[in-house]
Design an enzyme around this catalytic site. Structure first.
Site, short mmCIF file in Angstrom:
data_model
loop_
_atom_site.label_atom_id
_atom_site.label_comp_id
_atom_site.label_asym_id
_atom_site.label_seq_id
_atom_site.Cartn_x
_atom_site.Cartn_y
_atom_site.Cartn_z
N ASP A 143 -5.02 -7.67 5.65
CA ASP A 143 -6.66 -6.22 5.17
C ASP A 143 -7.09 -6.98 5.23
O ASP A 143 -8.05 -7.28 6.20
CB ASP A 143 -6.21 -5.77 4.46
N TYR A 171 0.93 -1.39 -0.26
CA TYR A 171 -0.01 0.13 -0.26
C TYR A 171 0.83 1.29 0.32
O TYR A 171 -0.01 2.57 -0.39
CB TYR A 171 -1.03 0.03 0.91
N ASP A 181 -2.27 -17.72 1.91
CA ASP A 181 -3.63 -18.68 1.30
C ASP A 181 -4.23 -19.51 1.40
O ASP A 181 -5.07 -19.48 2.11
CB ASP A 181 -3.78 -18.87 -0.55
#
Ligand code: NAD
Length: 367
Positions: free
Chosen positions: A248, A142, A224
């Protein structure tokens, strides 16, 4: 000993409503437990823009830097949607996080037994769940450069860069290990070391930091797989540490295991101050809920539990934090529900202040 200081920033929408209920808990701590806090209050978000033309006045920023902990309600609302990006209410919150350098975001996912039916997962998968996700908050994809949308040979290309320094990984890892030491001493670090170099570095640094915490059982998991495991059997985890992007997503996923947005607290911690406590901002995960603002329908529990986190992580009052959490648990077990917690069977919801009063009554009963 100096009185611990707390800056309250109620903000917009339901922020002031839920904060009124937290003030009841703070007052209770003073009156019944002899725990006085030096509480000051100021404006943030749209409320600050209305008063000062900026979502966070410099004086408020200076106060936030000076206190032991900041407790924020929520910011934003449709009235402010038309404002320039630079003065939108959310910029006030982002400035606080950035200038206080709050790199470690703690998002607990705790399922109170009375609300286990609210989860989208089976009751036995979530009942009694109590995990903590630590998300790196100030670096990663980010923030990495280069970023932007560029023209490359006549075609537009969108670019973001995942970038971590070893020291950025180390400080958030230490914060997660410290937390694990106060809990079940189990830490799972999640990255994608199989396909990302930043993930390889992440795994190396976390493994190095682990040497300073021999009591903590460290495991590594690809992010994942972590997402799958969180919905398969979340109780296998105690503390999870991960980067900004994966954090997030994984923290939102874990949060929803437990039901309503109105129940979710958070903490964002930075470097230790001279008194040894980290810089800290506590806030509910939810926003300003303009659709119910002013109606007495907001659930104050997320904000009350955020204050409980402040008791534990800023003021080293873990027993009092647990007392507040048990009071919330009792109130829910006794059947009190704000509108967001009403099941399909219906019933009469309690108001925001009714829920705050019920928690205070449960605190009284705990003495
Ligand atoms: P929201 O969290 O405000 O609301 C989403 C839904 O959840 C709404 O239906 C709302 O009524 C409900 N809800 C939220 N908190 C609740 C509570 N405590 N009790 C009962 N119901 C609750 O998210 P949104 O609608 O996407 O955003 C509204 C405004 O809040 C926007 O301006 C957004 O930018 C801002 N926002 C602020 C923060 C923050 O301050 N940290 C976070 C998210 C959104």
């Amino acid at each position: 000993m100096t009185t611990p200081s707390l800056l309250i920033l109620p903000g917009d929408g339901i922020g002031p409503e839920v904060m009124t209920e937290v003030r009841k808990i703070i007052d209770w701590m003073g009156a019944k437990r002899g725990l006085a806090f030096d509480v000051s209050e100021d404006l943030v978000g749209g409320a600050a823009y209305d008063a000062h033309g900026t979502p966070l006045h410099d004086d408020t920023m200076a106060k936030a830097q000076a206190v032991d902990a900041v407790l924020l309600g929520a910011v934003g609302g449709p009235k402010y949607d038309v404002l320039d990006f630079s003065v939108k209410p959310e910029r006030g919150l982002l400035r606080l996080r950035k200038e206080m350098d709050l790199f470690s975001n703690l998002r607990p996912a705790q399922c109170f037994d009375a609300l286990a039916d609210f989860s989208s997962l089976k009751k036995d998968v979530v009942a009694g769940l109590d995990i903590m996700i630590v998300r790196e908050l100030t670096s990663g994809v980010y923030f990495g450069e280069p970023r932007g949308v560029f023209d490359e040979g006549g075609e537009r290309v969108g670019v973001n860069t995942q970038r971590y320094t070893a020291s950025e990984i180390e400080r958030v890892a230490r914060s997660a290990f410290d937390l694990a030491m106060k809990r079940d001493k189990k830490l799972c670090s999640m990255e994608k070391a199989n396909v990302m170099e930043s993930g390889i570095l992440w795994r190396d640094v976390v493994t190095e930091v682990a040497r300073d915490y021999p009591e903590v059982a460290l495991s590594h998991m690809y992010a994942d797989n972590g997402a799958m495991q969180l919905v398969r059997w979340p109780k296998q985890f105690d503390v999870i540490v991960t980067d900004n992007l994966f954090g997030d997503i994984l923290s939102d996923c874990a949060a929803m295991l437990t039901g309503s947005l109105g129940m979710l607290p958070s903490a964002s911690l930075g470097a230790p101050m001279t008194n040894g406590c980290p810089k800290a901002l506590y806030e509910p995960v939810h926003g300003s809920a303009p659709d119910i603002a002013g109606e007495g329908k907001a659930n104050p529990i997320a904000c009350i539990l955020s204050f409980a986190m402040a008791l534990r992580y800023s003021f080293d009052l873990g027993a009092e934090a647990a007392r507040v959490e048990r009071a919330v648990e009792k109130v829910l077990a006794d059947g009190a529900r704000t509108a967001d917690l009403m099941g399909p069977e219906g019933g009469v919801p309690v108001s925001t202040s009714g829920m705050g009063d019920a928690v205070v009554a449960a605190l009284d009963a705990s003495l």
